[in-house]
Every structure is written in structure tokens, then in C-alpha cells.
Design a protein around this motif. Structure first.
Motif, PDB file in Angstrom:
ATOM      1  N   VAL A  43       5.088  -9.783   4.922  1.00  0.00           N
ATOM      2  CA  VAL A  43       5.558  -8.422   4.359  1.00  0.00           C
ATOM      3  C   VAL A  43       4.483  -7.382   5.140  1.00  0.00           C
ATOM      4  O   VAL A  43       3.458  -7.963   5.517  1.00  0.00           O
ATOM      5  CB  VAL A  43       5.415  -8.310   2.813  1.00  0.00           C
ATOM      6  N   ILE A  44       4.963  -6.037   5.225  1.00  0.00           N
ATOM      7  CA  ILE A  44       4.177  -5.134   5.486  1.00  0.00           C
ATOM      8  C   ILE A  44       3.729  -4.515   4.246  1.00  0.00           C
ATOM      9  O   ILE A  44       4.430  -4.150   3.608  1.00  0.00           O
ATOM     10  CB  ILE A  44       5.297  -4.048   6.447  1.00  0.00           C
ATOM     11  N   GLN A  45       2.429  -4.163   4.528  1.00  0.00           N
ATOM     12  CA  GLN A  45       1.695  -3.462   3.311  1.00  0.00           C
ATOM     13  C   GLN A  45       0.561  -2.309   3.920  1.00  0.00           C
ATOM     14  O   GLN A  45      -0.052  -2.860   4.652  1.00  0.00           O
ATOM     15  CB  GLN A  45       1.067  -4.268   2.315  1.00  0.00           C
ATOM     16  N   ARG A  46       0.894  -1.097   3.534  1.00  0.00           N
ATOM     17  CA  ARG A  46      -0.045  -0.239   4.193  1.00  0.00           C
ATOM     18  C   ARG A  46      -0.248  -0.241   5.813  1.00  0.00           C
ATOM     19  O   ARG A  46      -1.141  -0.297   6.345  1.00  0.00           O
ATOM     20  CB  ARG A  46      -1.264  -0.206   3.586  1.00  0.00           C
ATOM     21  N   ARG A  47       0.828  -0.542   6.516  1.00  0.00           N
ATOM     22  CA  ARG A  47       0.962  -0.573   7.976  1.00  0.00           C
ATOM     23  C   ARG A  47       0.120  -1.815   8.427  1.00  0.00           C
ATOM     24  O   ARG A  47      -0.608  -1.853   9.153  1.00  0.00           O
ATOM     25  CB  ARG A  47       0.568   0.748   8.738  1.00  0.00           C
ATOM     26  N   THR A  48      -0.029  -2.961   7.504  1.00  0.00           N
ATOM     27  CA  THR A  48      -0.728  -4.153   7.968  1.00  0.00           C
ATOM     28  C   THR A  48       0.490  -5.202   7.801  1.00  0.00           C
ATOM     29  O   THR A  48       1.213  -5.074   7.091  1.00  0.00           O
ATOM     30  CB  THR A  48      -2.055  -4.560   7.296  1.00  0.00           C
ATOM     31  N   VAL A  49       0.125  -6.370   8.326  1.00  0.00           N
ATOM     32  CA  VAL A  49       0.876  -7.307   8.181  1.00  0.00           C
ATOM     33  C   VAL A  49       0.204  -8.517   7.394  1.00  0.00           C
ATOM     34  O   VAL A  49      -0.998  -8.831   7.305  1.00  0.00           O
ATOM     35  CB  VAL A  49       1.275  -8.473   9.761  1.00  0.00           C
ATOM     36  N   LEU A  50       1.063  -9.030   6.166  1.00  0.00           N
ATOM     37  CA  LEU A  50       0.336  -9.853   5.217  1.00  0.00           C
ATOM     38  C   LEU A  50       1.338 -11.045   5.109  1.00  0.00           C
ATOM     39  O   LEU A  50       2.478 -11.300   5.143  1.00  0.00           O
ATOM     40  CB  LEU A  50       0.414  -9.233   3.901  1.00  0.00           C
ATOM     41  N   PHE A  51       0.401 -12.154   5.199  1.00  0.00           N
ATOM     42  CA  PHE A  51       1.187 -13.409   5.247  1.00  0.00           C
ATOM     43  C   PHE A  51       0.260 -14.558   4.620  1.00  0.00           C
ATOM     44  O   PHE A  51      -0.933 -14.165   4.248  1.00  0.00           O
ATOM     45  CB  PHE A  51       1.679 -14.152   6.393  1.00  0.00           C
ATOM     46  N   ARG A  52       0.874 -15.754   4.182  1.00  0.00           N
ATOM     47  CA  ARG A  52      -0.010 -16.754   3.412  1.00  0.00           C
ATOM     48  C   ARG A  52      -0.362 -18.046   4.330  1.00  0.00           C
ATOM     49  O   ARG A  52       0.669 -18.474   4.934  1.00  0.00           O
ATOM     50  CB  ARG A  52       0.589 -17.140   1.906  1.00  0.00           C
ATOM     51  N   THR A  53      -1.577 -18.465   3.999  1.00  0.00           N
ATOM     52  CA  THR A  53      -1.500 -20.027   4.629  1.00  0.00           C
ATOM     53  C   THR A  53      -2.616 -20.696   3.594  1.00  0.00           C
ATOM     54  O   THR A  53      -2.957 -20.314   2.616  1.00  0.00           O
ATOM     55  CB  THR A  53      -2.120 -19.806   5.849  1.00  0.00           C
TER      56      THR A  53
END
Lengths: 135, 135
Positions: free
Chosen positions: B44-54
């Protein structure tokens, strides 16, 4: 969780090549000036190699000259998806018979400007996985 | 061909972020042991950053630890497509407030097994292009 209910399935080489052949957009991944680079390309599979087009002088052309590359394609629905990644070597086709063979494919460039060069990626390794998404 | 009929359109930063926000599957690109690597991730995009999980111990986790990365997402129809590529730095979230902020997002992992870690990619550069396919 039993192994047969594992949400990730490792695909066979045959399945991986078959899925690769079912899509036309993939991504070439290389290292350029020490940095990771990714290039979306339209491709076809021919004799278990990846074939795409580029033009001399482009960044993509520099990226594929004699280097180790990775190539990825994937597809997904709301329920799940698959991804196939291959590692290999890319080379620009120069022999007339290689170019004639490449021209037999229905290859449409991602950018429809003149793309006089063909690049073939020969796989050293291919891995495919199928995923079911969680809820 | 006149410039306004060029089949490749360079997108603004706003358009690029907007298109990135419209899809959920992207690809993280890094260098691992001197080789280019690509990992499909749900993001997802949050505050113009890319966020993912690992998860700790995964190859992806090793790949994002403190390195320069590229991130790509794209979409296409029969008529054309777009691709957005960003270059940046990835870091694993560790501060409680960062993790709480990340947990506000509707992030579904590509592999629905436990993914206790969040990775955020901060962009140093973003480029987007829209293509019309040739015939």
C-alpha cells in the motif's frame, strides 16, 4: 497446517514456462552502475528462452549487454496469483539466422517506436510459485 | 511524429503516486550477493511511501536490510499501459508508533502466512510512464 493446504505452491519447470507463455508483459531486472534497475518489457517465450526487443542507445540496451539478469512475470486475481522468476544471461541477437527465428514470433514492443534489436534471455534457473491470498 | 503524438507520456509525480495507489501488487528489486533479485509483494502507499510486509529470516528480509532498492508497479490493457518505478531506501519498521501507523493500512500479504514485520520504502526518485501499444 498440512503441507497440501500450504498457501504457496512451488511450480514445476513445465508449469513455470507454461505460465510465462500465457502473459506478454514481464520485467527485466539488472544491475546498472551498482544500482538495481527494472524495465517492463513485452516478451514472448521461444524455445524456453525469453525474447524481447530494444533499441541501441537505450538504458535497457546498456543493461542487457553481457550481464546476469533476472526476469519476472506474474498474474493475479482477487483469490490468488502466480509469479515466475528466472535468472539467466541476456544477449543481443546478431546472427542472421537468430534474427530470422526471432522474427517468427508475434512480438509487440511495449513502446511502439522502432526496436530493431532482439534480446534473448537464456535461463540458468527458473522458479515459479502459486499463491492463494489470505482473508 | 509530433511530440504530442508520442506514444510514451512521462507522468508527473502526482500521477505516478496516484497510479501506484491504484494497484496492490508491486515488485521490490534489490542486489543480493551481487546478483539482481526481484520479489513480488502486496503493498500500500502511505504518505508517499511504499509499505509491505515480510518475515524475519526470509530472503526478502535480507534483501531490504539497509540497501538501495527499486520498486515497480504497472498495469495494462490491450490498448496501453503504465509503469511507475521508484528508487529509494528500504527499512524495517521498529518504533512502536511507526508500526501502529502501518497497521492502519489495509495491507494484505502476498503470502498469507505470518508476516510480523513492516518494511517501508522511502523514495529518492519516482518516474512514471504511460504507453500506447503499437499495432
Amino acid at each position: 497446517m498440512p503441507a497440501d493446504a500450504d498457501p504457496v505452491t512451488v511450480l514445476s519447470e513445465d508449469e513455470s514456462w507454461s505460465l510465462l507463455s500465457s502473459v506478454s508483459l514481464g520485467r527485466l531486472v539488472t544491475i546498472l552502475d551498482g544500482q538495481p534497475e527494472i524495465f517492463p518489457v513485452n516478451f514472448v517465450i521461444q524455445r524456453r528462452t525469453v525474447l524481447f526487443r530494444t533499441a541501441q542507445g537505450t538504458k535497457l540496451f546498456s543493461a542487457v549487454m553481457g550481464d546476469r539478469v533476472a526476469f519476472e512475470a506474474d498474474d493475479h486475481t482477487a483469490a490468488g496469483g502466480w509469479s515466475v522468476i528466472l535468472k539467466g544471461r541476456a544477449h543481443v541477437l546478431s546472427a542472421t539466422e537468430e534474427i530470422l527465428e526471432a522474427e517468427e514470433t508475434p512480438l509487440i514492443p511495449w513502446i511502439p517506436t522502432m526496436k530493431p534489436l532482439y534480446v534473448r534471455v537464456v535461463a540458468l534457473e527458473i522458479t515459479g510459485r502459486r499463491f492463494e491470498f489470505g482473508t
